[in-house]
Enzyme design. Structure first.
Site, short mmCIF file in Angstrom:
data_model
loop_
_atom_site.label_atom_id
_atom_site.label_comp_id
_atom_site.label_asym_id
_atom_site.label_seq_id
_atom_site.Cartn_x
_atom_site.Cartn_y
_atom_site.Cartn_z
N GLY A 1 -14.85 33.79 -2.84
CA GLY A 1 -15.28 33.70 -1.44
C GLY A 1 -14.13 33.31 -0.53
N THR A 2 -13.27 32.44 -1.00
CA THR A 2 -12.14 31.98 -0.18
C THR A 2 -11.22 33.15 0.17
OG1 THR A 2 -12.28 29.83 -1.27
CG2 THR A 2 -10.21 30.33 -0.14
N GLY B 1 -19.39 35.42 -6.40
CA GLY B 1 -20.20 35.59 -7.61
C GLY B 1 -20.81 34.31 -8.13
N HIS B 2 -20.02 33.23 -8.13
CA HIS B 2 -20.51 32.05 -8.87
C HIS B 2 -21.61 31.29 -8.16
CE1 HIS B 2 -18.15 28.53 -7.08
NE2 HIS B 2 -17.56 29.54 -6.50
N CYS C 1 -14.26 10.86 -2.01
CA CYS C 1 -13.29 9.78 -2.06
C CYS C 1 -11.90 10.36 -1.84
CB CYS C 1 -13.36 9.08 -3.40
SG CYS C 1 -12.41 7.58 -3.42
N1 PLP Z 1 -17.89 29.45 1.68
C1 PLP Z 1 -18.93 28.67 1.39
C2 PLP Z 1 -20.01 28.47 2.40
C3 PLP Z 1 -19.00 28.03 0.15
O1 PLP Z 1 -20.02 27.23 -0.13
C4 PLP Z 1 -17.95 28.24 -0.78
C5 PLP Z 1 -17.95 27.52 -2.07
O2 PLP Z 1 -18.39 26.40 -2.17
C6 PLP Z 1 -16.89 29.09 -0.42
C7 PLP Z 1 -16.89 29.68 0.82
C8 PLP Z 1 -15.75 29.35 -1.35
O3 PLP Z 1 -16.13 30.24 -2.37
P1 PLP Z 1 -15.23 30.37 -3.69
O4 PLP Z 1 -15.46 29.14 -4.48
O5 PLP Z 1 -15.71 31.59 -4.38
O6 PLP Z 1 -13.82 30.51 -3.23
#
Ligand code: PLP
Length: 393
Positions: free
Chosen positions: A75-76, A206-207, A331
């Site tokens: 996602g990042t 995916g995860h 933390c």
């Molecule tokens: N965007 C949102 C709203 C998320 O909750 C997350 C993961 O926690 C991400 C982006 C990042 O996804 P990834 O872990 O696949 O990079």
């Protein structure tokens, strides 16, 4: 390890279990079907066909065209690609509209753009109300001729609050501004139909929907200006270089097929479990407060603050019973820093520190909810007995 004899997993917004059907679909691509999907021979060609099927399964879940699906590593990466592509495709525009409650994948990218690109950008981070919702008029007023892209999450990972993406994307479209939504938490939990929601870019991962970690998707609507982030081979029609993570994307395809089938269950059974959990916590534990809008929220997420106790201490005590969840404080450098989301909502210090996010999935059941409801009151009461804040409140 917690020492508990079983795990009660209520941390599905952090990551999810790979569904058994997903694992089964992936396994052949680690062994007998190891060909490169780009190869000319029949052996690689059959893998290429499986990649096409996965692309179609993913497109179907969000009602898009399979040609609009680009595989990424997470996602990042999808978030970075969308925002950087919009900026590079419109070098004369240097303004971005986003919110104060975005995931760090968007928030930290936007805040670091000047040093990354060597150009000055103007970033508008829209504030949220105390229930985590946005003021649409304020959003509309923030758009200008120099706005390159809006990046607003579909649903918040900490509170589950859902933003009105259809309305927001339509406003951006009318103003000729590109629109990206980070839908990492929304896909698979609520219906998404991109034939009626005019976003230009959408990120998913995916995860978060029972596929493995390390596979993501960026949806790019046809004819949207696009500049690749990873430059290399001709994969993904030149939009993202690098040999595909075949087994994982096959898993994601299967996970999307399952998600389409489970979406009603998410919004009935999972929602009912979440509601029971939330109601039980709020009724049976004094000074417990719900964070986020009551209804405009993902069906699986409950973010509850237990005033005058620390989230990390609560998590440690839950862990002894094998209960997995997350806290809204982290933390950092020795001090407990409440989450930027809860701070943006103006949640008071004494409540923000004691917030716990429970995020359920179709793999939870009522017996688990009852177990958590049985354990939580004593956990909080014991911690409060030791809390100077509670004693002196
Ligand atoms: N965007 C949102 C709203 C998320 O909750 C997350 C993961 O926690 C991400 C982006 C990042 O996804 P990834 O872990 O696949 O990079």
């Amino acid at each position: 390890m917690s020492g508990a004899d079983r795990i009660i997993y209520m941390d599905n917004n952090a990551t999810t279990m790979v569904a058994p059907e997903v694992l089964e679909a992936m396994l052949p691509y680690f062994s007998e079907l190891y060909g490169n999907p780009s190869s000319m021979h029949t052996f690689g060609g059959q893998v290429g066909r499986a990649v096409r099927t996965a692309r179609e399964q993913i497109a179907e879940l969000i009602n898009a065209d399979s040609e609009e699906i680009i595989f990424t590593s997470c996602g990042t990466e999808s978030d970075s690609t969308a925002i950087l592509a919009a900026l590079q495709a419109q070098p004369e525009k240097r303004h971005i509209v986003t919110t104060r409650v975005e995931h760090p994948a968007v928030k930290n990218l936007c805040r670091g753009l000047d040093s990354l690109t060597g150009h000055k950008h103007r970033i508008t981070e829209l504030p949220v109300e105390s229930d985590g919702t946005l003021d649409l008029q304020r959003y509309e007023d923030s758009l200008g001729d120099e706005t390159a892209i809006v990046s607003v999450m579909w649903a918040n990972n900490e509170t589950g609050v859902i933003f009105p993406i259809e309305e927001m994307a339509k406003i951006a479209k009318n103003r000729g501004v590109l629109f990206h939504t980070d839908a990492v938490q929304a896909v698979g939990k609520i219906p998404i139909d991109l034939s009626t929601v005019p976003v230009d870019f959408l990120s998913l991962s995916g995860h978060k929907l029972h596929a493995p970690k390390g596979i993501g998707v960026l949806y790019v609507r046809k004819r949207t200006p696009f500049v690749p982030f990873l430059i290399g081979g001709h994969q993904e029609h030149g939009r993202r270089g690098g040999t595909e993570n075949v087994a994982s994307l096959i898993g994601l395809g299967r996970a999307c097929e399952l998600a389409a089938r489970h979406i009603t269950e998410e919004n009935t059974t999972v929602r009912a479990l979440r509601d029971k959990l939330e109601k039980g916590l709020l009724e049976n534990i004094p000074n417990a407060l719900l964070n986020g809008h009551k209804t405009q929220r993902l069906p699986n997420t409950a973010n509850v603050s237990f005033e005058y106790v620390e989230g990390e201490a609560i998590l440690l005590h839950m862990d002894r019973f094998g209960i997995c969840a997350s806290s809204g404080s982290a933390c950092t450098s020795g001090s407990l820093e409440p989450s930027h989301v809860l701070r943006a909502m103006g949640v008071p210090f004494t409540a923000a520190h004691g917030s716990i996010r429970y995020s359920l999935s179709v793999y939870n059941n009522e017996e688990e909810v009852d177990f958590v409801l049985d354990k939580m009151p004593a956990i909080i009461a014991n911690l409060r007995e030791m809390s100077p804040f509670w004693q002196s409140k």
